[in-house]
Motif scaffolding. Sequence first.
Motif, PDB file in Angstrom:
ATOM      1  N   ASP B  10       0.870  -1.167   0.000  1.00  0.00           N
ATOM      2  CA  ASP B  10       0.000   0.000   0.000  1.00  0.00           C
ATOM      3  C   ASP B  10       0.913   1.225   0.000  1.00  0.00           C
ATOM      4  N   PRO B  11       0.911   2.005  -1.096  1.00  0.00           N
ATOM      5  CA  PRO B  11       1.854   3.120  -1.204  1.00  0.00           C
ATOM      6  C   PRO B  11       1.770   4.074  -0.012  1.00  0.00           C
ATOM      7  N   SER B  12       0.584   4.199   0.584  1.00  0.00           N
ATOM      8  CA  SER B  12       0.459   5.149   1.695  1.00  0.00           C
ATOM      9  C   SER B  12       1.196   4.658   2.938  1.00  0.00           C
ATOM     10  N   LEU B  13       1.539   3.364   2.963  1.00  0.00           N
ATOM     11  CA  LEU B  13       2.270   2.835   4.127  1.00  0.00           C
ATOM     12  C   LEU B  13       3.769   2.779   3.882  1.00  0.00           C
ATOM     13  N   GLU B  14       4.177   3.024   2.630  1.00  0.00           N
ATOM     14  CA  GLU B  14       5.610   2.984   2.335  1.00  0.00           C
ATOM     15  C   GLU B  14       6.228   4.334   2.678  1.00  0.00           C
ATOM     16  N   PHE B  22      13.030   6.382   3.409  1.00  0.00           N
ATOM     17  CA  PHE B  22      13.045   6.080   1.977  1.00  0.00           C
ATOM     18  C   PHE B  22      14.468   5.718   1.529  1.00  0.00           C
ATOM     19  N   GLU B  23      15.430   6.522   2.020  1.00  0.00           N
ATOM     20  CA  GLU B  23      16.837   6.246   1.697  1.00  0.00           C
ATOM     21  C   GLU B  23      17.231   4.841   2.158  1.00  0.00           C
ATOM     22  N   THR B  24      16.846   4.526   3.393  1.00  0.00           N
ATOM     23  CA  THR B  24      17.170   3.201   3.955  1.00  0.00           C
ATOM     24  C   THR B  24      16.584   2.101   3.091  1.00  0.00           C
ATOM     25  N   MET B  25      15.328   2.300   2.644  1.00  0.00           N
ATOM     26  CA  MET B  25      14.673   1.291   1.837  1.00  0.00           C
ATOM     27  C   MET B  25      15.420   1.112   0.512  1.00  0.00           C
ATOM     28  N   MET B  26      15.794   2.233  -0.113  1.00  0.00           N
ATOM     29  CA  MET B  26      16.488   2.128  -1.397  1.00  0.00           C
ATOM     30  C   MET B  26      17.853   1.461  -1.233  1.00  0.00           C
ATOM     31  N   GLY B 105       4.679  -4.221   3.070  1.00  0.00           N
ATOM     32  CA  GLY B 105       3.597  -4.893   2.362  1.00  0.00           C
ATOM     33  C   GLY B 105       3.734  -6.391   2.453  1.00  0.00           C
ATOM     34  N   THR B 106       3.410  -7.072   1.352  1.00  0.00           N
ATOM     35  CA  THR B 106       3.454  -8.532   1.330  1.00  0.00           C
ATOM     36  C   THR B 106       4.131  -8.979   0.039  1.00  0.00           C
ATOM     37  N   VAL B 107       4.970  -9.991   0.152  1.00  0.00           N
ATOM     38  CA  VAL B 107       5.613 -10.540  -1.038  1.00  0.00           C
ATOM     39  C   VAL B 107       5.036 -11.930  -1.300  1.00  0.00           C
ATOM     40  N   GLU B 108       4.453 -12.113  -2.459  1.00  0.00           N
ATOM     41  CA  GLU B 108       3.914 -13.427  -2.824  1.00  0.00           C
ATOM     42  C   GLU B 108       4.974 -14.168  -3.632  1.00  0.00           C
ATOM     43  N   VAL B 109       5.219 -15.404  -3.261  1.00  0.00           N
ATOM     44  CA  VAL B 109       6.251 -16.200  -3.944  1.00  0.00           C
ATOM     45  C   VAL B 109       5.558 -17.296  -4.742  1.00  0.00           C
TER      46      VAL B 109
END
Lengths: 390, 117
Positions: B10-14, B22-26, B105-109
């Motif tokens: 959900d973009p609003s939670l990122e 954001f830097e940490t995530m990238m 979020g969630t990662v589907e494998v």
Amino acid sequence: MRQDRGRVLSSLMAKFRNFDQAEEALQEALASAFTHWNRNGIPHSPAAWLHAPSRKAIDRLRKARRDEGLSQDIVLLSQGDVVAESHGVTDQRLSLIFTCCHPALEPKSSIALTLRTLGGLTTTEIANAFLDAETTLGQRLSRAKAKIAQAGIPFRVPEPQDWDERLNSVLKVIYLIFNEGYCASSGASSVRVDLCEEAIYLARMIEALRPDEPEVLGVLALMLFAHARYRARIAGAGVVPLEAQDRLLWDQAKLKEAEACLDRALALRKTGPYQIQAAIMALHSQAAARDWGQILMLYDALITFDANPVIRLNRAVALAEAGFLELALQELTTLEGALTMYQPYFAAKADLLRKAGHEAAAQTAYAQAIGLARNAADVAWLQRQKSAAT
Amino acid sequence: MKYMTLIYSDPSLEPAYGTAEFETMMQGYGMLNEALKTAGVYVAGDGLQDVETATSVRVRGGKTETMDGPFAETKERLGGYYIIDCADLDEALRFAAMIPSAAYGTVEVRPLADYGL
């Protein structure tokens, strides 16, 4: 025979990496074995005997695969034979249970698959134990096996970095099996002993393969403590609460074994939720006058691992028994939303309200509990409590 | 065995662009890309532009219907993917858990179907 079944099946799994083929090979070996044993009597080591005919099945399947042109698999299959791998058999059983209890499978499927492959239960027996239609259960098993093959769920002991999480999911499945037996979800009898014993058997098997896992010992101790009391816990159609149980009916050998397991677990100095629950059971089993202060302390430790509403409910009961009745009732109020369909919540609430002198509210809570009770024994017990509270 | 990891969030939670999170995530994505390549499991991976850019198409009765928007309107949106070639599901799940967006979020494998083409 039942141990042998798991042992042979897991070594066949190691060979085929495919449930259906491993089971087919085992079925064939068993059929041929029974013919032979009928003629010549049961051999000294049935497992070793079974390995040999299952090798014939391997040859046949190997041929079938060659016909399908799957040459790579044949190379894999031709390496070594089942008997020569017997030194690794113990680890293969461990691998099999980790496959069956992989968190990528639905817990219900894991339960069925574990009972089918490592336990001694047939599909019919599992269906009966869980009151499922046999076809439904068969489909569930097929779907689980298909997912194992298609999603690449591994057949091996997990890597060290995954070990704790995966072991936890195995122990969860085993404890679910036990609880299904202990609090039979429906039907006239409130204990299905076979499922309890099946779960204990599985925990013992893992304990034998990995003797130094404190939580394995913890779950084994926990189940043994509970199971030791089953004869005293059920009287006719009713469940007898701990304080009213005839202690002479408790299985002393099981209690001793439970205590020994718990001692060994605690000596390993790595605490965990199953050990704590076992310790709580130990306190419940020891003296006639229970040390609620200590039990409360253990619940406080337990909720740092798992603060689920059921554990918080049990902690609230301990809180009341330790003399904090008002605090306990407050805690119950905060739990009501999460436990609206949980019979023991209303039974506990009724009990505490009665102790606090709120008789009318206690009657309402007993009625709610009776409405939610899932078997005849629980209804009978709650009815008696409700009448006593007027 | 090839697996696709589908990254939903959900973009609003990122974390928002320009923030330290954001830097940490990238940086996390940079490290993950390195890890996947070092382990030799990387096959492909991309981020997707936002769902506002999505167009869906279907053919009914021989006629092409084109619609603005993604296949399903959900809070959590498919934001990117990796295709990784792993020994088994355990290895794939380990890498999936390293995807920074898994924390939001969630990662589907999903294993890729092998049609032997």
